[in-house]
Design an enzyme around this catalytic site. Structure first.
Site, PDB file in Angstrom:
ATOM      1  CG  HIS A 142      -1.516  -1.158   1.309  1.00 49.19           C
ATOM      2  ND1 HIS A 142      -2.803  -1.790   1.698  1.00 49.19           N
ATOM      3  CD2 HIS A 142      -2.341  -1.473  -0.367  1.00 49.19           C
ATOM      4  CE1 HIS A 142      -3.809  -2.277   1.355  1.00 49.19           C
ATOM      5  NE2 HIS A 142      -3.616  -2.666   0.592  1.00 49.19           N
ATOM      6  CB  SER A 237      -9.381  -6.307  11.121  1.00 44.38           C
ATOM      7  OG  SER A 237      -9.460  -5.220   9.899  1.00 44.38           O
TER       8      SER A 237
HETATM    9  C1  BV8 Z   1     -13.409  -1.600   2.886  1.00 40.82           C
HETATM   10  C2  BV8 Z   1     -12.548  -2.433   1.810  1.00 40.82           C
HETATM   11  C3  BV8 Z   1     -13.969  -3.032   1.705  1.00 40.82           C
HETATM   12  N1  BV8 Z   1     -12.655  -1.862   0.609  1.00 40.82           N
HETATM   13  C4  BV8 Z   1     -12.047  -2.233  -0.576  1.00 40.82           C
HETATM   14  O1  BV8 Z   1     -11.151  -3.913  -0.234  1.00 40.82           O
HETATM   15  C5  BV8 Z   1     -10.650  -1.765  -1.598  1.00 40.82           C
HETATM   16  C6  BV8 Z   1     -12.250  -2.009  -3.060  1.00 40.82           C
HETATM   17  C7  BV8 Z   1     -12.005  -3.188  -3.289  1.00 40.82           C
HETATM   18  C8  BV8 Z   1     -12.019  -3.481  -4.190  1.00 40.82           C
HETATM   19  N2  BV8 Z   1     -12.324  -4.563  -4.449  1.00 40.82           N
HETATM   20  C9  BV8 Z   1     -12.981  -5.374  -3.780  1.00 40.82           C
HETATM   21  C10 BV8 Z   1     -13.408  -7.258  -3.903  1.00 40.82           C
HETATM   22  C11 BV8 Z   1     -14.572  -6.346  -2.722  1.00 40.82           C
HETATM   23  C12 BV8 Z   1     -14.187  -5.562  -1.768  1.00 40.82           C
HETATM   24  C13 BV8 Z   1     -14.353  -4.257  -1.701  1.00 40.82           C
HETATM   25  C14 BV8 Z   1     -12.753  -3.658  -2.910  1.00 40.82           C
HETATM   26  N3  BV8 Z   1     -10.009  -2.213  -2.220  1.00 40.82           N
HETATM   27  C15 BV8 Z   1      -9.123  -1.492  -2.855  1.00 40.82           C
HETATM   28  O2  BV8 Z   1      -9.662  -0.074  -2.961  1.00 40.82           O
HETATM   29  C16 BV8 Z   1      -7.917  -1.340  -2.930  1.00 40.82           C
HETATM   30  C17 BV8 Z   1      -6.590  -0.817  -2.723  1.00 40.82           C
HETATM   31  C18 BV8 Z   1      -6.837  -0.774  -0.850  1.00 40.82           C
HETATM   32  C19 BV8 Z   1      -6.123   0.367  -0.073  1.00 40.82           C
HETATM   33  C20 BV8 Z   1      -6.014   1.118   0.095  1.00 40.82           C
HETATM   34  N4  BV8 Z   1      -5.320   2.391   0.735  1.00 40.82           N
HETATM   35  C21 BV8 Z   1      -4.617   1.426   2.633  1.00 40.82           C
HETATM   36  N5  BV8 Z   1      -3.837   1.646   2.864  1.00 40.82           N
HETATM   37  C22 BV8 Z   1      -3.106   3.329   2.486  1.00 40.82           C
HETATM   38  C23 BV8 Z   1      -3.406   4.110   2.825  1.00 40.82           C
HETATM   39  C24 BV8 Z   1      -4.160   4.643   4.262  1.00 40.82           C
HETATM   40  O3  BV8 Z   1      -3.141   3.832   4.882  1.00 40.82           O
HETATM   41  O4  BV8 Z   1      -3.866   5.975   4.699  1.00 40.82           O
HETATM   42  S1  BV8 Z   1      -5.940   0.097   3.480  1.00 40.82           S
HETATM   43  C25 BV8 Z   1      -5.296   0.461   4.542  1.00 40.82           C
HETATM   44  O5  BV8 Z   1      -6.453  -0.537   5.480  1.00 40.82           O
HETATM   45  C26 BV8 Z   1      -6.489  -1.779   6.180  1.00 40.82           C
HETATM   46  C27 BV8 Z   1      -6.364  -1.567   7.757  1.00 40.82           C
HETATM   47  O6  BV8 Z   1      -6.049  -3.088   7.778  1.00 40.82           O
HETATM   48  P1  BV8 Z   1      -5.662  -3.591   8.490  1.00 40.82           P
HETATM   49  O7  BV8 Z   1      -4.667  -3.311   8.487  1.00 40.82           O
HETATM   50  O8  BV8 Z   1      -6.449  -4.490   9.410  1.00 40.82           O
HETATM   51  O9  BV8 Z   1      -6.097  -2.973   9.996  1.00 40.82           O
HETATM   52  P2  BV8 Z   1      -6.898  -3.157  10.975  1.00 40.82           P
HETATM   53  O10 BV8 Z   1      -7.436  -2.047  12.441  1.00 40.82           O
HETATM   54  O11 BV8 Z   1      -8.696  -2.956  10.479  1.00 40.82           O
HETATM   55  O12 BV8 Z   1      -6.795  -4.320  11.834  1.00 40.82           O
HETATM   56  C28 BV8 Z   1      -6.351  -4.152  12.866  1.00 40.82           C
HETATM   57  C29 BV8 Z   1      -6.220  -5.792  13.231  1.00 40.82           C
HETATM   58  O13 BV8 Z   1      -4.997  -6.400  13.804  1.00 40.82           O
HETATM   59  C30 BV8 Z   1      -5.832  -6.570  15.313  1.00 40.82           C
HETATM   60  N6  BV8 Z   1      -4.547  -6.762  16.253  1.00 40.82           N
HETATM   61  C31 BV8 Z   1      -4.283  -5.183  17.025  1.00 40.82           C
HETATM   62  N7  BV8 Z   1      -3.749  -4.995  17.884  1.00 40.82           N
HETATM   63  C32 BV8 Z   1      -2.425  -6.246  17.549  1.00 40.82           C
HETATM   64  C33 BV8 Z   1      -1.536  -6.879  18.116  1.00 40.82           C
HETATM   65  N8  BV8 Z   1      -1.330  -5.799  19.046  1.00 40.82           N
HETATM   66  N9  BV8 Z   1      -1.322  -8.042  17.738  1.00 40.82           N
HETATM   67  C34 BV8 Z   1      -2.162  -8.340  17.305  1.00 40.82           C
HETATM   68  N10 BV8 Z   1      -3.129  -8.097  16.575  1.00 40.82           N
HETATM   69  C35 BV8 Z   1      -3.086  -6.888  16.843  1.00 40.82           C
HETATM   70  C36 BV8 Z   1      -6.980  -6.038  15.416  1.00 40.82           C
HETATM   71  O14 BV8 Z   1      -7.548  -7.683  16.153  1.00 40.82           O
HETATM   72  C37 BV8 Z   1      -7.308  -6.350  13.994  1.00 40.82           C
HETATM   73  O15 BV8 Z   1      -7.341  -7.828  14.039  1.00 40.82           O
HETATM   74  C38 BV8 Z   1      -5.098  -1.953   5.839  1.00 40.82           C
HETATM   75  O16 BV8 Z   1      -5.508  -2.306   4.340  1.00 40.82           O
HETATM   76  C39 BV8 Z   1      -4.324  -0.427   5.337  1.00 40.82           C
HETATM   77  O17 BV8 Z   1      -3.514  -0.418   4.957  1.00 40.82           O
HETATM   78  N11 BV8 Z   1      -7.928  -1.784  -4.418  1.00 40.82           N
HETATM   79  C40 BV8 Z   1      -7.799  -1.787  -4.819  1.00 40.82           C
HETATM   80  O18 BV8 Z   1      -8.822  -2.493  -5.843  1.00 40.82           O
HETATM   81  O19 BV8 Z   1      -8.044  -1.307  -6.570  1.00 40.82           O
HETATM   82  C41 BV8 Z   1      -8.553  -1.608  -7.462  1.00 40.82           C
HETATM   83  C42 BV8 Z   1      -7.802  -1.221  -9.088  1.00 40.82           C
HETATM   84  C43 BV8 Z   1      -7.136  -2.769  -9.422  1.00 40.82           C
HETATM   85  C44 BV8 Z   1      -5.941  -1.993 -10.101  1.00 40.82           C
HETATM   86  C45 BV8 Z   1      -6.176  -1.057 -11.349  1.00 40.82           C
HETATM   87  C46 BV8 Z   1      -6.839  -0.342 -10.652  1.00 40.82           C
HETATM   88  C47 BV8 Z   1      -7.439  -0.268  -9.445  1.00 40.82           C
END
Ligand code: BV8
Ligand code: ZN
Length: 288
Positions: A142, A237
């Site tokens: 990312h 997540s």
């Molecule tokens: C919301 C979601 C449904 N939307 C998507 O997935 C979208 C849309 C989509 C595309 N295809 C699909 C298919 C189905 C559904 C949706 C889509 N995807 C996209 O847009 C992607 C790109 C997505 C990237 C977005 N950028 C980020 N980050 C950078 C910027 C920034 O950071 O500001 S995403 C960002 O959010 C996400 C957050 O998730 P996590 O890192 O898991 O964090 P979270 O807080 O959710 O969870 C933390 C976990 O840790 C645990 N935890 C906490 N503490 C600890 C600890 N101490 N130890 C262990 N575990 C721990 C917790 O329990 C928890 O489980 C990460 O990916 C992060 O990088 N691009 C794309 O598909 O483009 C097309 C394309 C293809 C070709 C050419 C042109 C276009």
């Protein structure tokens, strides 16, 4: 733990898929957890190309705030544990049959790369080997918070710039961002006062992948995931695509999946081992 050690001994190609939970132990807020970024700030109006086009001042304040936080933090034991697997001699010790280890991280904070550089220097690797191993074993899918990218595609200049504030107009705005989650209370900074491309003076943007944008090194990741027989899923997540789909590709090709997370609701079906707890506490023990 024994079962995991057995699997480690048999594994040939290991991929680690990491998320914000990997850096939580370093004090970097996650996205969905308590105090998570997407809980406080609206992702769609801050992490999309449309948001940047309509109001670059807001988006730059959001990423300046995150640059300020990340710049004050250091890698934790989980970063170092994974980084050590990028050292061929260490990988051989941990997984004697392993031919490859690759970290695919969703994190843009750069802490995994920093951890690897430190571990590699401790193993007195040359700068060139460090650069090659960083490129070959750490994929920041990312993008990078401290990368800056020119918005003029004919120029396309990209550079790594950790200066903070990156431009005078952003100085101190991190206080406002921290205190006021409502973006309408953030100051409006004129585009000419925002970061500019050092090559062509066009508006520059954070070198990260926004929603709706293609990820970095997608073909390299696909080939790594396709040949992997063990996936370590660390602190994610698994809600953002395509990162969320990699572990099932490994499982469907008969590979093993080991999940490291503080809560167990990220455990989906398939051949899984799960380690519930803080990855900075569990991962070093599980691997070494
Ligand atoms: C919301 C979601 C449904 N939307 C998507 O997935 C979208 C849309 C989509 C595309 N295809 C699909 C298919 C189905 C559904 C949706 C889509 N995807 C996209 O847009 C992607 C790109 C997505 C990237 C977005 N950028 C980020 N980050 C950078 C910027 C920034 O950071 O500001 S995403 C960002 O959010 C996400 C957050 O998730 P996590 O890192 O898991 O964090 P979270 O807080 O959710 O969870 C933390 C976990 O840790 C645990 N935890 C906490 N503490 C600890 C600890 N101490 N130890 C262990 N575990 C721990 C917790 O329990 C928890 O489980 C990460 O990916 C992060 O990088 N691009 C794309 O598909 O483009 C097309 C394309 C293809 C070709 C050419 C042109 C276009
Ligand atoms: Zn430029």
């Amino acid at each position: 733990m024994e079962a995991f050690q057995e699997i480690l001994k048999r594994s040939k190609n290991i991929v680690a898929i990491a998320g914000a939970g990997l850096s939580a132990g370093s004090g970097i807020p996650t996205f969905r957890g308590a105090g998570g970024l997407w809980r406080k700030y609206d992702a769609i109006s801050l992490a999309t190309p449309e948001a940047f086009r309509s109001d670059p001042s807001l988006v730059w304040q959001f990423y300046h705030y995150r640059r300020t936080i990340a710049g004050q933090k250091s890698p934790n034991a989980a970063h170092y544990a994974l980084a050590s697997l990028s050292i061929p001699s260490v990988l051989k010790r941990v997984a004697p049959n392993a031919e490859s280890f690759t970290l695919v991280t969703q994190n843009i904070d750069g802490l995994s790369t920093r951890a690897f550089r430190e571990v590699a220097q401790r193993h007195s690797l040359s700068e060139r080997d460090i650069d090659n191993l960083t490129r070959d074993t750490i994929i920041e899918m990312h993008g990078r918070l401290f990368d800056v990218l020119c918005t003029d595609s004919s120029c396309g200049h990209r550079e790594h710039n950790t200066t903070n504030p990156i431009c005078p107009a952003l100085a101190g705005t991190e206080e406002i961002t921290e205190r006021h989650h409502e973006i309408d209370e953030w100051p409006a900074i004129a585009p000419l006062d925002l970061p500019r491309c050092p090559k062509c003076d066009a508006l520059a943007r954070p070198g990260v992948v926004w929603f709706g944008e293609g990820i970095q090194r997608t073909y390299t990741i696909d080939s790594v995931v396709e040949k992997a027989d063990l996936a370590l899923v660390v602190g994610t997540s698994s809600t953002v695509y395509p990162a969320s789909g990699y572990q099932s590709i490994v499982a469907e090709s008969g590979g093993n999946v080991a999940v490291f997370n503080i809560d167990d609701d990220t455990i989906s079906s398939g051949r899984h081992l799960s380690f519930i707890g803080k990855c900075e506490d569990i991962l070093p023990t599980a691997l070494f």
